[in-house]
Design a protein around this motif. Structure first.
Motif, PDB file in Angstrom:
ATOM      1  N   TYR A   3       0.855  -1.185   0.000  1.00 11.21           N
ATOM      2  CA  TYR A   3       0.000   0.000   0.000  1.00 11.21           C
ATOM      3  C   TYR A   3       0.889   1.232   0.000  1.00 11.21           C
ATOM      4  CZ  TYR A   3      -3.253   3.559   1.577  1.00 11.21           C
ATOM      5  OH  TYR A   3      -3.996   4.697   1.695  1.00 11.21           O
ATOM      6  N   LEU A   4       0.759   2.081  -1.007  1.00 12.48           N
ATOM      7  CA  LEU A   4       1.642   3.234  -1.156  1.00 12.48           C
ATOM      8  C   LEU A   4       0.921   4.565  -0.957  1.00 12.48           C
ATOM      9  CD1 LEU A   4       3.705   1.990  -4.227  1.00 12.48           C
ATOM     10  CD2 LEU A   4       4.292   1.851  -1.817  1.00 12.48           C
ATOM     11  N   ASP A   5      -0.284   4.547  -0.425  1.00 14.02           N
ATOM     12  CA  ASP A   5      -1.023   5.753  -0.059  1.00 14.02           C
ATOM     13  C   ASP A   5      -1.105   6.759  -1.206  1.00 14.02           C
ATOM     14  OD1 ASP A   5      -2.547   7.334   1.653  1.00 14.02           O
ATOM     15  OD2 ASP A   5      -0.793   8.368   2.447  1.00 14.02           O
ATOM     16  N   GLY A   6      -1.444   6.280  -2.411  1.00 17.88           N
ATOM     17  CA  GLY A   6      -1.643   7.170  -3.545  1.00 17.88           C
ATOM     18  C   GLY A   6      -0.381   7.581  -4.278  1.00 17.88           C
ATOM     19  N   PHE A   7       0.782   7.056  -3.908  1.00 18.84           N
ATOM     20  CA  PHE A   7       2.039   7.414  -4.569  1.00 18.84           C
ATOM     21  C   PHE A   7       2.003   6.973  -6.027  1.00 18.84           C
ATOM     22  CE2 PHE A   7       6.314   6.122  -5.953  1.00 18.84           C
ATOM     23  CZ  PHE A   7       6.947   7.354  -5.886  1.00 18.84           C
ATOM     24  N   ASP A   8       2.388   7.870  -6.927  1.00 18.14           N
ATOM     25  CA  ASP A   8       2.443   7.580  -8.358  1.00 18.14           C
ATOM     26  C   ASP A   8       3.860   7.846  -8.851  1.00 18.14           C
ATOM     27  OD1 ASP A   8       2.197   7.308 -11.101  1.00 18.14           O
ATOM     28  OD2 ASP A   8       0.536   8.717 -11.288  1.00 18.14           O
TER      29      ASP A   8
END
Length: 79
Positions: A3-8
């Motif tokens: 899970y990267l909390d919305g990191f793009d």
């Protein structure tokens, strides 16, 4: 998957590859030392990790290996 909390990653510039530190003298500390067997198991070497503590390269790490226990006398002399 992590899970990267919305990191793009497509929205971030890639880091430039790190270049080797030029040959020289740097104030550093031994951060880690470890005795390891040589590749062909005919002796041991010490592997040291140094942390540069001041100057332009402060925070960089440098590793070196010394063949201190080796069946080949020349390898020990080089160390």
């Amino acid at each position: 998957m992590a899970y990267l909390d919305g990191f793009d990653a497509n929205k971030v510039e890639p880091n430039a590859p790190m270049q080797p530190i030029p040959v020289g003298t740097y104030l550093s500390i031994i951060e880690k030392s470890e005795r390891k067997a040589t590749k062909n198991n005919n002796g041991y070497m010490m592997e040291y990790t140094f942390l540069v503590v001041e100057g332009q390269y402060k925070g960089r790490r440098v590793k070196t290996r010394l063949n201190l226990w080796h069946s080949n006398e020349v390898a020990k002399k080089i160390a």
